[in-house]
Design an enzyme around this catalytic site. Structure first.
Site, short mmCIF file in Angstrom:
data_model
loop_
_atom_site.label_atom_id
_atom_site.label_comp_id
_atom_site.label_asym_id
_atom_site.label_seq_id
_atom_site.Cartn_x
_atom_site.Cartn_y
_atom_site.Cartn_z
N SER A 1 0.81 -1.21 0.00
CA SER A 1 0.00 0.00 0.00
C SER A 1 0.85 1.27 0.00
CB SER A 1 -0.95 0.04 1.19
OG SER A 1 -0.22 0.23 2.39
N THR B 1 -1.92 0.83 -6.15
CA THR B 1 -2.02 0.21 -4.84
C THR B 1 -3.23 0.82 -4.13
OG1 THR B 1 -0.76 -0.45 -2.87
CG2 THR B 1 -0.45 1.82 -3.65
N TYR B 2 -3.35 0.54 -2.84
CA TYR B 2 -4.45 1.11 -2.05
C TYR B 2 -3.88 1.99 -0.95
CZ TYR B 2 -3.28 -2.48 1.37
OH TYR B 2 -2.61 -3.27 2.27
N GLY C 1 5.74 -2.28 0.96
CA GLY C 1 5.80 -3.55 0.23
C GLY C 1 6.59 -3.42 -1.04
N ALA C 2 6.17 -4.16 -2.07
CA ALA C 2 6.91 -4.22 -3.34
C ALA C 2 7.09 -2.84 -3.97
CB ALA C 2 6.19 -5.15 -4.31
N ALA C 3 6.14 -1.94 -3.75
CA ALA C 3 6.24 -0.59 -4.32
C ALA C 3 7.47 0.15 -3.81
CB ALA C 3 4.98 0.21 -4.00
#
Length: 117
Positions: free
Chosen positions: A25, A57-58, A73-75
């Protein structure tokens, strides 16, 4: 027919953190979220002006008036602290609704992510 129209935008915010260990997120200062009419859990598109990365994402709310913009995360692999980003949310509407719709656009104070009073 429905069109996907820009609903909300935070223009040129500065990334303050990148947390690879978080599940996912983007954390956004709740004051910026409210000003831009972005809700917790809402899907957003993020465009990094520094490297051209684009991702979706959110949103999770961050501490009010903290200026936090944290990719989780991955971002966190695509965006670095100090990068300038544009955060956008879209809404589906009819052509009639879109004709009169005005998106909420926020321009944070440069380098601070604070709202201009």
């Amino acid at each position: 027919m429905y069109l996907e129209i820009l609903k909300s935008k935070i223009h040129r915010a500065v990334v303050t953190e990148a947390n690879l260990s978080y599940v996912g997120s983007i954390t956004i200062d709740v004051a910026l979220m409210e000003a831009a009419n972005i809700l917790p859990g809402e899907k957003v598109q993020i465009v990094d002006n520094n490297n051209g990365a684009r991702l979706e994402t959110y949103v999770i709310p961050g501490e009010r008036n903290s200026g936090v913009i944290c990719l989780n995360g991955a971002a966190a692999r695509l965006v670095q602290p100090g990068d300038v980003v544009i955060i956008m949310a879209y809404a589906w509407m009819t052509a009639e609704e879109a004709a009169d719709f005005k998106p909420s656009v926020v321009f944070p104070l440069e380098g601070t992510n604070k709202l201009i009073s």
